[in-house]
Design a protein around this motif. Structure first.
Motif, mmCIF file in Angstrom:
data_model
loop_
_atom_site.group_PDB
_atom_site.id
_atom_site.type_symbol
_atom_site.label_atom_id
_atom_site.label_comp_id
_atom_site.label_asym_id
_atom_site.label_seq_id
_atom_site.Cartn_x
_atom_site.Cartn_y
_atom_site.Cartn_z
ATOM 1 N N ALA A 158 0.827 -1.211 0.000
ATOM 2 C CA ALA A 158 0.000 0.000 0.000
ATOM 3 C C ALA A 158 0.861 1.260 0.000
ATOM 4 C CB ALA A 158 -0.921 -0.015 1.218
ATOM 5 N N PHE A 159 1.924 1.284 0.823
ATOM 6 C CA PHE A 159 2.762 2.476 0.911
ATOM 7 C C PHE A 159 3.459 2.760 -0.413
ATOM 8 C CE2 PHE A 159 6.767 4.672 2.106
ATOM 9 C CZ PHE A 159 6.199 5.824 2.635
ATOM 10 N N ASN A 160 3.887 1.698 -1.088
ATOM 11 C CA ASN A 160 4.581 1.904 -2.360
ATOM 12 C C ASN A 160 3.662 2.423 -3.456
ATOM 13 O OD1 ASN A 160 7.562 1.196 -2.988
ATOM 14 N ND2 ASN A 160 6.985 -0.220 -1.350
ATOM 15 N N LEU A 161 2.365 2.324 -3.271
ATOM 16 C CA LEU A 161 1.427 2.849 -4.258
ATOM 17 C C LEU A 161 1.109 4.326 -4.037
ATOM 18 C CD1 LEU A 161 -1.043 -0.163 -4.617
ATOM 19 C CD2 LEU A 161 0.560 0.708 -6.342
ATOM 20 N N VAL A 162 1.653 4.911 -2.962
ATOM 21 C CA VAL A 162 1.466 6.354 -2.744
ATOM 22 C C VAL A 162 2.092 7.094 -3.925
ATOM 23 C CG1 VAL A 162 2.073 8.314 -1.277
ATOM 24 C CG2 VAL A 162 1.419 6.128 -0.244
ATOM 25 N N PRO A 163 1.353 8.028 -4.543
ATOM 26 C CA PRO A 163 1.817 8.664 -5.797
ATOM 27 C C PRO A 163 2.876 9.747 -5.614
ATOM 28 C CG PRO A 163 -0.295 9.574 -5.169
ATOM 29 C CD PRO A 163 -0.008 8.469 -4.184
ATOM 30 N N GLY A 164 4.088 9.337 -5.318
ATOM 31 C CA GLY A 164 5.192 10.288 -5.211
ATOM 32 C C GLY A 164 6.506 9.570 -5.411
ATOM 33 N N LEU A 165 7.368 10.093 -6.252
ATOM 34 C CA LEU A 165 8.684 9.491 -6.441
ATOM 35 C C LEU A 165 9.522 9.649 -5.172
ATOM 36 C CD1 LEU A 165 9.545 10.665 -10.065
ATOM 37 C CD2 LEU A 165 9.141 8.320 -9.303
ATOM 38 N N PRO A 166 10.389 8.677 -4.832
ATOM 39 C CA PRO A 166 10.794 7.538 -5.643
ATOM 40 C C PRO A 166 9.946 6.279 -5.442
ATOM 41 C CG PRO A 166 12.161 7.637 -3.703
ATOM 42 C CD PRO A 166 11.217 8.816 -3.611
ATOM 43 N N LEU A 167 8.769 6.377 -4.835
ATOM 44 C CA LEU A 167 7.904 5.218 -4.650
ATOM 45 C C LEU A 167 7.332 4.765 -5.984
ATOM 46 C CD1 LEU A 167 6.008 6.459 -1.468
ATOM 47 C CD2 LEU A 167 7.875 4.802 -1.558
ATOM 48 N N ASP A 168 6.884 3.517 -6.030
ATOM 49 C CA ASP A 168 6.329 2.982 -7.273
ATOM 50 C C ASP A 168 5.080 3.742 -7.708
ATOM 51 O OD1 ASP A 168 8.255 0.927 -7.626
ATOM 52 O OD2 ASP A 168 7.284 -0.234 -6.062
ATOM 53 N N GLY A 169 4.298 4.193 -6.741
ATOM 54 C CA GLY A 169 3.140 5.006 -7.094
ATOM 55 C C GLY A 169 3.555 6.282 -7.794
ATOM 56 N N GLY A 170 4.719 6.812 -7.437
ATOM 57 C CA GLY A 170 5.245 7.983 -8.115
ATOM 58 C C GLY A 170 5.603 7.682 -9.552
ATOM 59 N N ARG A 171 6.120 6.487 -9.803
ATOM 60 C CA ARG A 171 6.444 6.099 -11.177
ATOM 61 C C ARG A 171 5.164 5.939 -12.001
ATOM 62 N NH1 ARG A 171 11.376 6.697 -11.541
ATOM 63 N NH2 ARG A 171 12.729 6.151 -9.798
ATOM 64 N N ILE A 172 4.115 5.459 -11.351
ATOM 65 C CA ILE A 172 2.832 5.354 -12.062
ATOM 66 C C ILE A 172 2.315 6.751 -12.389
ATOM 67 C CG2 ILE A 172 0.440 4.577 -11.865
ATOM 68 C CD1 ILE A 172 1.490 2.322 -10.020
ATOM 69 N N LEU A 173 2.407 7.678 -11.428
ATOM 70 C CA LEU A 173 2.004 9.066 -11.680
ATOM 71 C C LEU A 173 2.860 9.681 -12.775
ATOM 72 C CD1 LEU A 173 0.465 11.664 -10.999
ATOM 73 C CD2 LEU A 173 2.124 12.081 -9.164
ATOM 74 N N GLU A 174 4.164 9.444 -12.725
ATOM 75 C CA GLU A 174 5.070 9.958 -13.754
ATOM 76 C C GLU A 174 4.650 9.461 -15.138
ATOM 77 O OE1 GLU A 174 9.859 9.750 -14.875
ATOM 78 O OE2 GLU A 174 9.008 8.436 -13.339
ATOM 79 N N ALA A 175 4.325 8.164 -15.218
ATOM 80 C CA ALA A 175 3.909 7.588 -16.503
ATOM 81 C C ALA A 175 2.589 8.188 -16.977
ATOM 82 C CB ALA A 175 3.778 6.072 -16.372
ATOM 83 N N ALA A 179 2.118 10.205 -20.378
ATOM 84 C CA ALA A 179 1.156 9.802 -21.402
ATOM 85 C C ALA A 179 0.218 10.957 -21.780
ATOM 86 C CB ALA A 179 0.343 8.610 -20.915
ATOM 87 N N LEU A 180 -0.189 11.751 -20.798
ATOM 88 C CA LEU A 180 -1.135 12.844 -21.055
ATOM 89 C C LEU A 180 -0.472 14.031 -21.754
ATOM 90 C CD1 LEU A 180 -3.144 12.847 -17.692
ATOM 91 C CD2 LEU A 180 -3.989 12.179 -19.954
ATOM 92 N N THR A 181 0.781 14.325 -21.392
ATOM 93 C CA THR A 181 1.446 15.519 -21.928
ATOM 94 C C THR A 181 2.455 15.202 -23.029
ATOM 95 O OG1 THR A 181 3.234 15.434 -20.288
ATOM 96 C CG2 THR A 181 1.215 16.623 -19.676
ATOM 97 N N ARG A 182 2.743 13.922 -23.261
ATOM 98 C CA ARG A 182 3.781 13.503 -24.205
ATOM 99 C C ARG A 182 5.154 14.022 -23.785
ATOM 100 N NH1 ARG A 182 1.041 9.808 -27.444
ATOM 101 N NH2 ARG A 182 -0.978 10.668 -28.027
ATOM 102 N N ASP A 183 5.310 14.260 -22.501
ATOM 103 C CA ASP A 183 6.557 14.822 -21.978
ATOM 104 C C ASP A 183 7.004 14.010 -20.764
ATOM 105 O OD1 ASP A 183 8.628 16.305 -20.881
ATOM 106 O OD2 ASP A 183 7.623 18.236 -21.128
ATOM 107 N N ARG A 184 7.966 13.106 -20.988
ATOM 108 C CA ARG A 184 8.484 12.262 -19.900
ATOM 109 C C ARG A 184 9.048 13.101 -18.769
ATOM 110 N NH1 ARG A 184 11.379 7.174 -19.468
ATOM 111 N NH2 ARG A 184 11.365 6.850 -21.722
ATOM 112 N N HIS A 185 9.728 14.170 -19.123
ATOM 113 C CA HIS A 185 10.410 14.972 -18.114
ATOM 114 C C HIS A 185 9.423 15.729 -17.233
ATOM 115 C CE1 HIS A 185 13.790 13.748 -20.439
ATOM 116 N NE2 HIS A 185 13.460 14.485 -21.473
ATOM 117 N N ARG A 186 8.331 16.182 -17.807
ATOM 118 C CA ARG A 186 7.307 16.828 -16.985
ATOM 119 C C ARG A 186 6.749 15.833 -15.979
ATOM 120 N NH1 ARG A 186 2.706 20.226 -19.898
ATOM 121 N NH2 ARG A 186 4.597 21.436 -20.349
ATOM 122 N N GLY A 187 6.558 14.596 -16.409
ATOM 123 C CA GLY A 187 6.079 13.562 -15.489
ATOM 124 C C GLY A 187 7.010 13.386 -14.315
ATOM 125 N N ALA A 188 8.329 13.387 -14.571
ATOM 126 C CA ALA A 188 9.306 13.223 -13.493
ATOM 127 C C ALA A 188 9.257 14.394 -12.525
ATOM 128 C CB ALA A 188 10.708 13.075 -14.081
#
Length: 375
Positions: A158-175, A179-188
């Motif tokens: 559950a904690f790793n799904l929290v939407p903030g890097l470097p957690l996995d949830g953050g990587r999902i948010l980044e992705a 996908a929405l902006t076509r900008d990988r760096h903005r996601g990061a």
């Protein structure tokens, strides 16, 4: 947590999975010791075992916990490999573990899927531990271990799904932002700032909950929360910097880092070089060898000390700095390919010549490249 890091970490290699080593970092030993000491009182309260047996059971739980962390990391790596992204190493550390890769995920879908499978694996394990705990003998050591395994895996998942890097949830948010902006760096950058909020939130919660319950927070809780918060803040800040640097790399062109130059033969005088530079409207002069290869560049400070009266009899070689073989880049490159080429060329010298269609067009200095990437 999954991170793209090319360097293989130090530690003990336990084996290989999916073509990547499973590495036990030295800090893991400290984590085992501390977690065993922290879990031992709970074991003693639940089982009534003597001290030696209590610590043994606590140690077994910690090993099982890191086994669950390893399953989490292997899930990242196996799915990544199936999606064409080769894992580089699976590492168990003080803070749990991470999976390193030789490169970035090629698509938002791959990035999100690779990130999600780690926490999902822990949640599945939590369910399995829970079912087994319900079937175990009440009050037994096995039941205590199974309940602890269910709780630990549930929390980790559950904690790793929290939407903030470097957690996995953050990587999902980044992705998702990618996908929405076509900008990988903005996601990061977005997920990195969210991760900073999570880092602060961890410490706030650790301090606020005890006070709301009318008791002071324990020193151990504060210490571990501060350590976890610092780890999350560091990872989130690195993600923000990485996103900004990545954007700067994408925008990298010869026009941004190069200083326009004109080429003169080695037989030219300094007066000839000055005249050629004035005619071209540039300040940099590159000296070419008889075969046309950039061989040196005029040191402007040294050239400036030569009076006009002597410029006609002073050769450019007298005020030039040699360019080693390999100190050359293709001026038509841009973005990451240009940065890679500059990295290879500047390994030979801090100043390199840029050539387009065999013609010298600019000088590139390492300091200018670093300034362009500084964010």
């Amino acid at each position: 947590m999954s991170t793209p890091r090319p360097a293989r970490p130090s530690g003990w290699v336990l084996g290989h999975v999916a073509g990547a080593p499973v590495v036990l970092a030295p800090s893991w030993l400290l984590a085992v010791l501390v977690l065993t000491l922290l879990f031992a009182p709970s074991v003693q309260a639940s089982t009534g075992l003597p001290p030696a047996a209590t610590y043994a059971v606590a140690g077994v739980f910690v090993v099982l916990l890191f086994g669950s962390v390893l399953v989490h990391e292997l899930a990242h790596g196996l799915v990544a490999r199936a999606r064409g992204q080769q894992p580089h190493a699976f590492v168990l550390t003080l803070m749990g573990g991470h999976t390193t890769f030789g490169g970035l995920a090629p698509t938002p879908a791959t990035a999100a899927l690779v990130a999600a499978v780690g926490p999902v694996a822990n949640l599945v394990l939590a369910g399995g531990f829970l079912l087994a705990a319900n079937a175990a003998t009440t009050g037994s050591v096995l039941e205590v271990l199974l309940w602890a395994g269910a709780a630990a895996n549930g929390f980790v998942g559950a904690f790793n799904l929290v939407p903030g890097l470097p957690l996995d949830g953050g990587r999902i948010l980044e992705a998702a932002v990618w996908a929405l902006t076509r900008d990988r760096h903005r996601g990061a950058v977005v997920a990195g700032w969210t991760g900073r909020l999570v880092a602060v939130g961890v410490l706030v919660v650790a301090l606020a909950v005890p006070f709301l319950e009318g008791r002071p927070p324990s020193l151990v809780t504060v210490a571990w929360s501060a350590l976890l918060g610092a780890f999350l803040w560091s990872g989130a800040s690195a993600a923000v910097r990485g996103g900004r640097t990545g954007r700067a790399v994408d925008a990298l062109t010869l026009g941004a880092v190069g200083r326009p130059a004109v080429a003169v033969p080695a037989t030219a005088s300094l007066a000839d070089a000055r005249a050629a530079a004035r005619e071209a409207g540039v300040e940099e002069v590159v000296v070419t060898a008889p075969d046309g290869r950039p061989a040196a560049y005029v040191d402007r400070e040294a050239a400036g000390r030569v009076p006009d009266a002597l410029a006609g009899t002073t050769t450019v070689a007298a005020v030039a700095t040699p360019l080693p073989v390999g100190a050359l880049v293709d001026g038509t490159l841009a973005g990451e390919p240009l940065l890679a080429a500059l990295g290879a060329a500047t390994a030979h010298a801090p100043v390199v010549a840029a050539v387009v269609d065999g013609r010298v067009v600019a000088l590139v200095r390492t300091v200018d490249v670093l300034a362009a990437l500084r964010v």
